[in-house]
Design an enzyme around this catalytic site. Structure first.
Site, PDB file in Angstrom:
ATOM      1  N   GLU A 151       0.804  -1.222   0.000  1.00 28.54           N
ATOM      2  CA  GLU A 151       0.000   0.000   0.000  1.00 28.54           C
ATOM      3  C   GLU A 151       0.839   1.275   0.000  1.00 28.54           C
ATOM      4  O   GLU A 151       0.382   2.334   0.453  1.00 28.54           O
ATOM      5  CB  GLU A 151      -0.976  -0.005   1.187  1.00 28.54           C
ATOM      6  CG  GLU A 151      -0.383  -0.492   2.492  1.00 28.54           C
ATOM      7  CD  GLU A 151      -1.432  -0.900   3.508  1.00 28.54           C
ATOM      8  OE1 GLU A 151      -2.569  -0.391   3.450  1.00 28.54           O
ATOM      9  OE2 GLU A 151      -1.118  -1.737   4.375  1.00 28.54           O
ATOM     10  N   ASP A 177      -4.664   3.520   1.417  1.00 26.91           N
ATOM     11  CA  ASP A 177      -3.334   3.981   1.802  1.00 26.91           C
ATOM     12  C   ASP A 177      -2.471   4.267   0.584  1.00 26.91           C
ATOM     13  O   ASP A 177      -1.621   5.165   0.614  1.00 26.91           O
ATOM     14  CB  ASP A 177      -2.658   2.945   2.696  1.00 26.91           C
ATOM     15  CG  ASP A 177      -3.142   3.016   4.139  1.00 26.91           C
ATOM     16  OD1 ASP A 177      -2.883   4.030   4.795  1.00 26.91           O
ATOM     17  OD2 ASP A 177      -3.796   2.071   4.598  1.00 26.91           O
TER      18      ASP A 177
END
Length: 257
Positions: A151, A177
């Site tokens: 992420e 994210d």
């Protein structure tokens, strides 16, 4: 007594797409209710939900009678937490924020007994059916499914190295994210980021691992599946409840209220 077979892991290895639901309400009641819908898998979230070990145990018990397979996302890549989640009976675990091959190896080691890993050996745990599964330490690894979450830009750069780590079954792309890391916090489908997500799915699949994703947007879910996604969550319990209650209230709300 035999160790339960991890049908979710088998499906990923065979390339059969698994459709899932994110469970964030930290309730064994809602987990059981959702499991009855027939999803292939359900994510029990400990990272962004008010779950602790006891509440996760209750949810594992609630989901177990149904065909839906429970995957537990731990709060962090932490050997102590992974040990405890495995001991309460989780067979599939998602580890967030894995950025490098070394971090991937650390997660795998935490889920394997010595000499291949560092998992502590417990006796009469729920995972061993309270000591009734004979030879559990020798059998456990074959039924454990290790999923890692990428992420960040660094993680995307390292996809092939992470995928090459022995023991990794799948790699999940964290859209929220990832967008934040590129400067688009709060967005989920920015034109500067979405192509990177599509490319990551292709690269994960090309590396021989199962790509995973979460999005409540049906068109995006179908696109990820089209690209080769194998464990795709298509909504969340909280999102579904919020949308349904908002819609119901709106139908009965007085105009202008």
């Amino acid at each position: 007594m035999d160790l339960p077979v991890n049908t979710f892991k088998q499906a990923l290895a065979a390339g059969r797409p698994q459709i899932g639901l994110w469970a964030t309400l930290a309730s064994h009641i809602t987990a059981e209710l959702a499991a009855g819908a027939g999803f292939d898998w359900m994510l029990l979230d400990m990272e962004h939900s008010p779950n602790d070990l006891e509440s996760v145990v209750a949810q594992l018990q609630a989901v177990e009678p149904y065909p839906t397979h429970a995957v537990v996302r731990v709060p962090w890549n932490d050997a102590v937490m992974l040990k405890r989640v495995l001991d309460i009976g989780a067979q599939s675990v998602l580890v967030p924020m894995v950025n490098t091959a070394d971090e991937a190896r650390a997660a795998v080691a935490a889920m394997r007994y010595p000499p291949k890993g560092i998992r502590g050996v417990g006796g009469t745990t729920r995972a061993t059916r309270w000591g009734r599964v004979k030879g559990y330490p020798q059998k456990a690894e074959q039924e454990l499914c290790i999923l890692l979450q990428v992420e960040t830009p660094q993680a995307l750069e390292n996809i092939e190295a992470i995928a090459a780590v022995d023991g990794v079954d799948g790699i999940f792309i964290g859209p929220a994210d990832l967008h934040a890391a590129y400067g688009y916090i709060g967005e989920k489908h920015h034109p500067d980021v979405w192509p990177k997500i599509e490319d990551a799915v292709r690269r994960i699949r090309a590396a021989g691992k199962a790509p995973g994703f979460l999005t409540p947007v049906e068109a995006d879910s179908r696109r990820i599946l089209e690209l080769g996604g194998l464990f795709v969550a298509v909504g969340s319990d909280a999102g579904l409840l919020a949308a349904a209650t908002d819609a119901l209230a709106a139908r009965f709300r007085a105009p202008g209220a």
